[in-house]
Design a protein around this motif. Structure first.
Motif, PDB file in Angstrom:
ATOM      1  N   ASP A  17      12.424 -36.066 -63.341  1.00 53.61           N
ATOM      2  CA  ASP A  17      13.225 -37.155 -62.292  1.00 53.61           C
ATOM      3  C   ASP A  17      11.963 -38.039 -61.593  1.00 53.61           C
ATOM      4  O   ASP A  17      10.924 -37.481 -61.508  1.00 53.61           O
ATOM      5  CB  ASP A  17      13.905 -36.215 -61.421  1.00 53.61           C
ATOM      6  N   SER A  18      12.197 -39.256 -61.160  1.00 53.87           N
ATOM      7  CA  SER A  18      11.239 -39.998 -60.686  1.00 53.87           C
ATOM      8  C   SER A  18      10.630 -39.471 -59.575  1.00 53.87           C
ATOM      9  O   SER A  18       9.457 -39.925 -58.952  1.00 53.87           O
ATOM     10  CB  SER A  18      11.934 -41.556 -60.788  1.00 53.87           C
ATOM     11  N   LYS A  19      11.576 -38.775 -58.614  1.00 55.74           N
ATOM     12  CA  LYS A  19      11.178 -38.254 -57.365  1.00 55.74           C
ATOM     13  C   LYS A  19      10.633 -36.835 -57.346  1.00 55.74           C
ATOM     14  O   LYS A  19      10.492 -36.250 -56.507  1.00 55.74           O
ATOM     15  CB  LYS A  19      12.262 -38.291 -56.311  1.00 55.74           C
ATOM     16  N   ALA A  20      10.555 -36.409 -58.672  1.00 58.06           N
ATOM     17  CA  ALA A  20      10.106 -34.975 -58.849  1.00 58.06           C
ATOM     18  C   ALA A  20       8.923 -34.421 -58.180  1.00 58.06           C
ATOM     19  O   ALA A  20       8.991 -33.496 -57.488  1.00 58.06           O
ATOM     20  CB  ALA A  20      10.085 -34.563 -60.409  1.00 58.06           C
ATOM     21  N   LYS A  21       7.808 -35.254 -58.344  1.00 57.57           N
ATOM     22  CA  LYS A  21       6.632 -34.867 -57.602  1.00 57.57           C
ATOM     23  C   LYS A  21       6.748 -34.582 -56.001  1.00 57.57           C
ATOM     24  O   LYS A  21       6.483 -33.617 -55.462  1.00 57.57           O
ATOM     25  CB  LYS A  21       5.362 -35.595 -57.896  1.00 57.57           C
ATOM     26  N   SER A  22       7.413 -35.704 -55.488  1.00 56.96           N
ATOM     27  CA  SER A  22       7.693 -35.583 -53.887  1.00 56.96           C
ATOM     28  C   SER A  22       8.509 -34.527 -53.618  1.00 56.96           C
ATOM     29  O   SER A  22       8.376 -33.787 -52.535  1.00 56.96           O
ATOM     30  CB  SER A  22       7.926 -36.930 -53.280  1.00 56.96           C
ATOM     31  N   ARG A  23       9.475 -34.294 -54.497  1.00 53.51           N
ATOM     32  CA  ARG A  23      10.520 -33.125 -54.382  1.00 53.51           C
ATOM     33  C   ARG A  23       9.773 -31.750 -54.458  1.00 53.51           C
ATOM     34  O   ARG A  23       9.963 -30.746 -53.559  1.00 53.51           O
ATOM     35  CB  ARG A  23      11.666 -33.120 -55.136  1.00 53.51           C
ATOM     36  N   ARG A  24       9.007 -31.690 -55.233  1.00 57.20           N
ATOM     37  CA  ARG A  24       8.183 -30.491 -55.528  1.00 57.20           C
ATOM     38  C   ARG A  24       7.223 -30.147 -54.320  1.00 57.20           C
ATOM     39  O   ARG A  24       6.819 -28.989 -53.969  1.00 57.20           O
ATOM     40  CB  ARG A  24       7.174 -30.250 -56.895  1.00 57.20           C
ATOM     41  N   GLU A  25       6.803 -31.395 -53.925  1.00 54.20           N
ATOM     42  CA  GLU A  25       5.760 -31.075 -52.687  1.00 54.20           C
ATOM     43  C   GLU A  25       6.591 -30.594 -51.441  1.00 54.20           C
ATOM     44  O   GLU A  25       6.084 -29.697 -50.931  1.00 54.20           O
ATOM     45  CB  GLU A  25       5.132 -32.521 -52.371  1.00 54.20           C
ATOM     46  N   ARG A  26       7.691 -31.133 -51.248  1.00 53.49           N
ATOM     47  CA  ARG A  26       8.527 -30.818 -50.256  1.00 53.49           C
ATOM     48  C   ARG A  26       8.914 -29.227 -50.204  1.00 53.49           C
ATOM     49  O   ARG A  26       8.916 -28.581 -49.321  1.00 53.49           O
ATOM     50  CB  ARG A  26       9.609 -31.535 -50.182  1.00 53.49           C
ATOM     51  N   ILE A  27       9.555 -28.837 -51.724  1.00 52.83           N
ATOM     52  CA  ILE A  27       9.800 -27.669 -51.683  1.00 52.83           C
ATOM     53  C   ILE A  27       8.830 -26.318 -51.595  1.00 52.83           C
ATOM     54  O   ILE A  27       8.907 -25.381 -51.107  1.00 52.83           O
ATOM     55  CB  ILE A  27      10.753 -27.481 -53.175  1.00 52.83           C
ATOM     56  N   GLY A  28       7.626 -27.018 -51.909  1.00 51.76           N
ATOM     57  CA  GLY A  28       6.538 -26.048 -51.979  1.00 51.76           C
ATOM     58  C   GLY A  28       6.268 -25.814 -50.400  1.00 51.76           C
ATOM     59  O   GLY A  28       5.820 -24.370 -49.921  1.00 51.76           O
ATOM     60  N   LYS A  29       6.501 -26.752 -49.680  1.00 52.62           N
ATOM     61  CA  LYS A  29       6.186 -26.737 -48.071  1.00 52.62           C
ATOM     62  C   LYS A  29       7.192 -25.848 -47.173  1.00 52.62           C
ATOM     63  O   LYS A  29       7.067 -24.814 -46.769  1.00 52.62           O
ATOM     64  CB  LYS A  29       6.132 -28.078 -47.404  1.00 52.62           C
ATOM     65  N   LEU A  30       8.361 -25.943 -47.862  1.00 49.94           N
ATOM     66  CA  LEU A  30       9.737 -25.203 -47.363  1.00 49.94           C
ATOM     67  C   LEU A  30       9.609 -23.878 -47.552  1.00 49.94           C
ATOM     68  O   LEU A  30       9.834 -23.143 -47.039  1.00 49.94           O
ATOM     69  CB  LEU A  30      11.284 -25.955 -47.657  1.00 49.94           C
ATOM     70  N   LEU A  31       9.196 -23.537 -48.877  1.00 43.57           N
ATOM     71  CA  LEU A  31       9.231 -22.251 -49.264  1.00 43.57           C
ATOM     72  C   LEU A  31       7.941 -21.292 -49.131  1.00 43.57           C
ATOM     73  O   LEU A  31       7.655 -20.232 -49.290  1.00 43.57           O
ATOM     74  CB  LEU A  31       9.557 -22.107 -50.952  1.00 43.57           C
ATOM     75  N   LYS A  32       6.874 -22.247 -48.715  1.00 50.37           N
ATOM     76  CA  LYS A  32       5.458 -21.866 -48.245  1.00 50.37           C
ATOM     77  C   LYS A  32       4.962 -21.295 -49.468  1.00 50.37           C
ATOM     78  O   LYS A  32       4.132 -20.174 -49.658  1.00 50.37           O
ATOM     79  CB  LYS A  32       5.577 -20.604 -47.052  1.00 50.37           C
ATOM     80  N   ILE A  33       4.996 -21.948 -50.632  1.00 54.50           N
ATOM     81  CA  ILE A  33       4.164 -21.470 -51.693  1.00 54.50           C
ATOM     82  C   ILE A  33       3.244 -22.803 -52.185  1.00 54.50           C
ATOM     83  O   ILE A  33       2.850 -22.430 -53.317  1.00 54.50           O
ATOM     84  CB  ILE A  33       5.368 -21.032 -52.798  1.00 54.50           C
TER      85      ILE A  33
END
Length: 187
Positions: free
Chosen positions: A134-150
């Motif tokens: 997805d065109s926003k995949a990188k920013s979404r992965r950055e955010r999920i990494g932060k939310l899940l603390k991984i």
């Protein structure tokens, strides 16, 4: 705050930052060319006290994390976001630039590595959640990494981390819903 485990860091400046924030011992890898002597120290530390890998949130830091984790199974992991690891002048990135509070929080949120975990979250789930392809995949992965603390990870690494840290499907779905809500709110 006293840390029982030995913390694996990249260098002397990281050790100084860790010791400012907590009472802990460290092993320094001295860069991304992790040598056999360092691996042996980490193996001994893992047997006697346990190990927390706490490297910079950049490519070399991820490379060191992967090397140590591969050679010494069962390590714990602490992660900083890139914003927390940037100095005030904006040049460079690293644990040594993080605030005491950020280091303490990362060590409170440490994740245990579990190999051989059941694959609860599939590659298809990552596509549906727009975390890959997805065109926003990188920013979404950055955010999920932060939310899940991984921590931040590319698509392949994200799938591996979700398994390795046994992130439940429920926690994954909650994080994706939060990201979707944030994106709708910013439109």
């Amino acid at each position: 705050m006293k840390i029982k485990e030995i913390i694996v860091v990249e260098g002397r400046d990281d050790t100084v930052a860790i010791k400012r924030a907590v009472d802990a011992d460290t092993i320094e890898t001295n860069g991304s060319a992790v040598n056999e002597e360092t691996i042996e120290k980490v193996k001994l530390a893992q047997k006697t006290r346990g190990v927390i890998i706490f490297t910079d949130p950049d490519y070399p830091g991820q490379r060191i994390r992967n090397i140590v984790s591969e050679r010494v199974p069962g390590c714990k992991h602490a992660f900083l976001d890139k914003e927390e690891a940037r100095p005030k002048n904006g040049k460079g990135i690293g644990v040594e630039h993080a605030s005491i509070a950020s280091i303490q929080k990362a060590l409170e949120d440490v994740k245990q590595e579990w190999m051989g975990a059941a694959m609860e979250i599939s590659q298809e789930d990552l596509i549906v959640a727009r975390l890959i392809g997805d065109s926003k995949a990188k920013s979404r992965r950055e955010r999920i990494g932060k939310l899940l603390k991984i921590g931040y990870a590319n698509g392949k690494q994200l799938h591996k981390r979700l398994q390795m840290f046994q992130i439940s499907k429920e926690d994954f779905i909650r994080a994706v819903e939060q990201i979707n809500k944030e994106e709708k709110g910013s439109c």
